[in-house]
Design a protein around this motif. Structure first.
Motif, mmCIF file in Angstrom:
data_model
loop_
_atom_site.group_PDB
_atom_site.id
_atom_site.type_symbol
_atom_site.label_atom_id
_atom_site.label_comp_id
_atom_site.label_asym_id
_atom_site.label_seq_id
_atom_site.Cartn_x
_atom_site.Cartn_y
_atom_site.Cartn_z
ATOM 1 N N GLU A 165 33.049 -30.258 84.125
ATOM 2 C CA GLU A 165 32.270 -30.180 85.371
ATOM 3 C C GLU A 165 31.462 -28.885 85.440
ATOM 4 O OE1 GLU A 165 34.872 -30.827 88.754
ATOM 5 O OE2 GLU A 165 35.706 -32.598 87.791
ATOM 6 N N MET A 171 42.312 -39.624 94.315
ATOM 7 C CA MET A 171 43.295 -39.771 93.222
ATOM 8 C C MET A 171 44.467 -40.632 93.712
ATOM 9 S SD MET A 171 43.306 -36.153 91.220
ATOM 10 C CE MET A 171 41.745 -35.413 90.723
ATOM 11 N N HIS A 185 33.422 -25.687 90.091
ATOM 12 C CA HIS A 185 32.939 -25.476 88.718
ATOM 13 C C HIS A 185 31.477 -25.026 88.679
ATOM 14 C CE1 HIS A 185 36.631 -27.828 88.119
ATOM 15 N NE2 HIS A 185 36.726 -27.103 87.030
ATOM 16 N N TYR A 205 32.867 -41.370 87.541
ATOM 17 C CA TYR A 205 33.951 -40.410 87.322
ATOM 18 C C TYR A 205 35.084 -40.803 88.264
ATOM 19 C CZ TYR A 205 35.804 -35.613 86.721
ATOM 20 O OH TYR A 205 36.555 -34.507 86.437
ATOM 21 N N SER A 253 37.952 -36.821 83.098
ATOM 22 C CA SER A 253 37.449 -35.756 82.216
ATOM 23 C C SER A 253 38.139 -35.795 80.856
ATOM 24 C CB SER A 253 37.633 -34.403 82.888
ATOM 25 O OG SER A 253 38.964 -34.256 83.292
ATOM 26 N N SER A 278 39.685 -31.688 79.809
ATOM 27 C CA SER A 278 40.330 -31.888 81.106
ATOM 28 C C SER A 278 41.385 -30.803 81.290
ATOM 29 C CB SER A 278 41.013 -33.254 81.147
ATOM 30 O OG SER A 278 42.196 -33.211 80.354
ATOM 31 N N THR A 279 41.930 -30.708 82.480
ATOM 32 C CA THR A 279 42.919 -29.651 82.751
ATOM 33 C C THR A 279 44.107 -29.762 81.794
ATOM 34 O OG1 THR A 279 43.663 -31.092 84.548
ATOM 35 C CG2 THR A 279 42.293 -29.241 85.131
HETATM 36 P P1 13P Z 1 40.963 -33.548 85.760
HETATM 37 O O1 13P Z 1 40.407 -34.886 85.487
HETATM 38 O O2 13P Z 1 40.844 -32.614 84.616
HETATM 39 O O3 13P Z 1 42.305 -33.630 86.341
HETATM 40 O O4 13P Z 1 40.042 -32.864 86.873
HETATM 41 C C1 13P Z 1 39.981 -33.369 88.157
HETATM 42 C C2 13P Z 1 39.183 -32.506 89.003
HETATM 43 O O5 13P Z 1 39.175 -32.650 90.197
HETATM 44 C C3 13P Z 1 38.376 -31.506 88.377
HETATM 45 O O6 13P Z 1 37.645 -30.835 89.332
#
Ligand code: 13P
Ligand code: SF4
Length: 341
Positions: free
Chosen positions: A232, A92, A207, A140, A157, A246-247
């Motif tokens: 995931e 990231m 997950h 991804y 996500s 997504s989160t």
């Molecule tokens: P997000 O894209 O929702 O931030 O998720 C990243 C992640 O590492 C999920 O396991």
């Protein structure tokens, strides 16, 4: 910040065991470190980007921007700060560096990669491309810069379905997450879109833990609970969920949903955030921790800000950066076609 203020913020966190539970005493120990980091940030014109999965003391003590990977990648582009400390996972931080070649990106996390990102490397992508030459390769965001450099389009996500819908080619090879790939195939079918989706075999160990039996147990005990999962998770979990996202999208769903009880099938960090931000709502069941995300400690954040070592910086060759940038720009392009943002 005082220990009392930190304790007031974090005292409602119950899920995630000792790592994510706070007494006033623990807050008294954390606050001197937090205040040192915040002073150094001002001194060095640095900001801290924190993924929702990192420890609550990082998010609420020193985080300037918090969110999912898509939101953080945009925050990284918009901040005028010269130094970005990326409390998440290395890839990231790499994304932030690819998008911001003139900023310095520091990684405090001690563990590189993660089970998902480590499941594929650039050579494997090149081999797959030879095998499937007429497919658009979609990766991804949880992949290394080298892997992104070999792919056509990136997704997160939060934008995967929108991006894939907008890619003109009907043949898509998605990597590395097999559950996301299966969920993607099902969702495209559900939307009536003629896409041929192939996918790779990687999994996220966090997950992967969740299954339908857990959902059934919770539904019996809490019939009004909403089941919320991350893409995931496997396709049976996704099919049996009330919401998938997504989160950041999970957080928004919980905020807007009238129900008072929720089972969140994702990493404990998000559950902690929800307990802080919506104390009137109840989280049921348990959650799983990501050791990679949780390796971002306050001590390491302070260390990289104070005396960064060469390995604390994201370091990508210009050739790889430019190729990976194309892949990320394609994501922004396809994500914007239908959303207008
Ligand atoms: P997000 O894209 O929702 O931030 O998720 C990243 C992640 O590492 C999920 O396991
Ligand atoms: Fe990787 Fe899973 Fe951790 Fe996300 S939660 S960083 S995909 S191991």
């Amino acid at each position: 910040m005082t220990a009392k203020q930190l304790y007031e913020t974090l005292k409602n966190i119950k899920l995630g065991g000792n790592v994510c539970q706070y007494s006033l005493r623990k807050c008294e120990e954390l606050v001197p470190l937090i205040n040192k980091i915040n002073d150094l940030k001002d001194e060095k014109n640095a900001v801290i980007l924190a993924h929702s999965y990192v420890s609550p003391e990082v998010i609420y003590g020193v985080g300037d921007f918090v969110g999912d990977s898509y939101k953080l990648s945009k925050d990284a582009m918009n901040t005028p700060a010269k130094i970005i400390v990326f409390a998440a996972v290395r890839f990231m931080g790499e994304t932030a560096q690819i998008l911001n070649p003139n900023k310095k990106v520091l990684i405090p996390g001690r563990l590189d990669g993660c089970t998902l990102a480590d499941s594929i490397n650039a050579q494997q992508v090149r081999d797959l491309r030879k095998q499937f030459p007429d497919y658009t390769f979609v990766c991804y965001v949880n992949t290394t810069a080298e892997v992104k450099a070999e792919c056509d389009v990136c997704v997160t996500s939060s934008n995967i379905y929108r991006v894939i819908e907008n890619i003109p080619n009907k043949k898509i090879y998605f990597l590395p997450d097999k559950f996301m790939g299966e969920n993607l195939r099902n969702e495209m079918k559900h939307r009536g879109l003629d896409k041929e989706i192939k996918y790779y075999s990687g999994v996220c160990y966090v997950h992967e833990e969740y299954d339908v039996e857990q959902i059934q147990k919770v539904r019996l005990e809490y019939p009004n609970a909403k089941i919320v999962s991350h893409p995931e998770c496997n396709s049976d979990v996704v099919k049996n969920s009330d919401f998938v996202g997504s989160t950041e999208q999970m957080l928004a769903y919980m905020r807007d949903e009238k129900s008072k009880e929720f089972l969140m099938l994702t990493e404990c960090g998000l559950s902690s955030r929800l307990q802080v931000e919506f104390p009137e709502k109840k989280l049921v069941g348990s959650c799983t921790m990501c050791r990679y995300m949780k390796s971002n400690t306050l001590e390491d954040i302070l260390r990289v800000l104070k005396n960064p070592l060469p390995q604390d910086y994201v370091n990508i060759s210009e050739e790889t950066r430019l190729k990976a940038l194309k892949c990320l720009e394609a994501m922004f392009h396809y994500a914007q076609i239908s959303s207008g943002n």
